[in-house]
Design a protein around this motif. Sequence first.
Motif, PDB file in Angstrom:
ATOM      1  N   VAL A   1       0.994  -0.995  -0.294  1.00 14.65           N
ATOM      2  CA  VAL A   1      -0.320   0.219   0.102  1.00 14.65           C
ATOM      3  C   VAL A   1       0.735   1.562  -0.154  1.00 14.65           C
ATOM      4  O   VAL A   1       2.091   1.349   0.255  1.00 14.65           O
ATOM      5  CB  VAL A   1      -1.340   0.192   0.907  1.00 14.65           C
TER       6      VAL A   1
ATOM      7  N   THR B   1      -2.939   8.777   3.031  1.00 20.80           N
ATOM      8  CA  THR B   1      -3.096   9.556   1.592  1.00 20.80           C
ATOM      9  C   THR B   1      -4.131  10.243   2.570  1.00 20.80           C
ATOM     10  O   THR B   1      -5.240  10.031   3.055  1.00 20.80           O
ATOM     11  CB  THR B   1      -3.927   8.170   1.392  1.00 20.80           C
TER      12      THR B   1
ATOM     13  N   ILE C   1      -2.761  -0.240  -5.308  1.00 15.57           N
ATOM     14  CA  ILE C   1      -2.545  -1.433  -3.959  1.00 15.57           C
ATOM     15  C   ILE C   1      -1.750  -2.334  -5.163  1.00 15.57           C
ATOM     16  O   ILE C   1      -2.609  -2.703  -6.177  1.00 15.57           O
ATOM     17  CB  ILE C   1      -3.629  -1.453  -3.324  1.00 15.57           C
TER      18      ILE C   1
ATOM     19  N   LYS D   1      -6.644   4.466  10.063  1.00 17.98           N
ATOM     20  CA  LYS D   1      -5.998   3.418   9.433  1.00 17.98           C
ATOM     21  C   LYS D   1      -6.627   2.277   9.485  1.00 17.98           C
ATOM     22  O   LYS D   1      -7.683   1.829   9.810  1.00 17.98           O
ATOM     23  CB  LYS D   1      -4.724   2.361  10.610  1.00 17.98           C
TER      24      LYS D   1
ATOM     25  N   ASN E   1      -2.991  -5.798   5.258  1.00 17.82           N
ATOM     26  CA  ASN E   1      -1.782  -4.909   5.712  1.00 17.82           C
ATOM     27  C   ASN E   1      -2.273  -3.314   5.964  1.00 17.82           C
ATOM     28  O   ASN E   1      -3.958  -3.585   5.338  1.00 17.82           O
ATOM     29  CB  ASN E   1      -1.067  -4.176   4.061  1.00 17.82           C
TER      30      ASN E   1
ATOM     31  N   MET F   1      -3.245   0.696   5.953  1.00 13.20           N
ATOM     32  CA  MET F   1      -3.427   1.678   4.578  1.00 13.20           C
ATOM     33  C   MET F   1      -3.373   2.964   5.934  1.00 13.20           C
ATOM     34  O   MET F   1      -4.942   3.100   6.479  1.00 13.20           O
ATOM     35  CB  MET F   1      -4.886   1.786   3.361  1.00 13.20           C
TER      36      MET F   1
END
Length: 146
Positions: free
Chosen positions: A50, A55, A67, A122, A137, A139
């Motif tokens: 990621v 972002t 991704i 997150k 994962n 991000m």
Amino acid sequence: MKSFLSLVAAGAVMVFAGCNQQGTSGGPGATKEKTQSTVGQTENTFSLSVPPLATSVKQGETKEVKISVKRGKNFNQKVALSFEDLPKGVTLEPAKAEVAEGNDEIKVSVKADDSAAIGDFKGKVIGHPASGPDATNEMKLKVEKK
């Protein structure tokens, strides 16, 4: 000369720190240990990459992010993606994305509506292969006021 060596050492640390993925691998026989992608992906498994930085998106705005699926040798399954733990008012589209066999990345849109919660968050990206355990994962998202 000492300054130059210090600068080179600091740069190397940043490069290697940026290469580490703090997710779990998935696919046939994968373990749930954190992956360390500086060495490479284990055979017949995959991991998700990621954006390394948060972002940032403003309320009412949409941004595109990439991704990636890092495939180990002999892993060529399609990977279905889903997203969890997103902040209020934030969606990723398509909500159920898929990375086809032989493809290594997909672009998704991060969309914050006008009432999206403001702050640093997150979210969780989950990759589900056709067989074997899921990969995950984290991000990072930053939602800013309009």
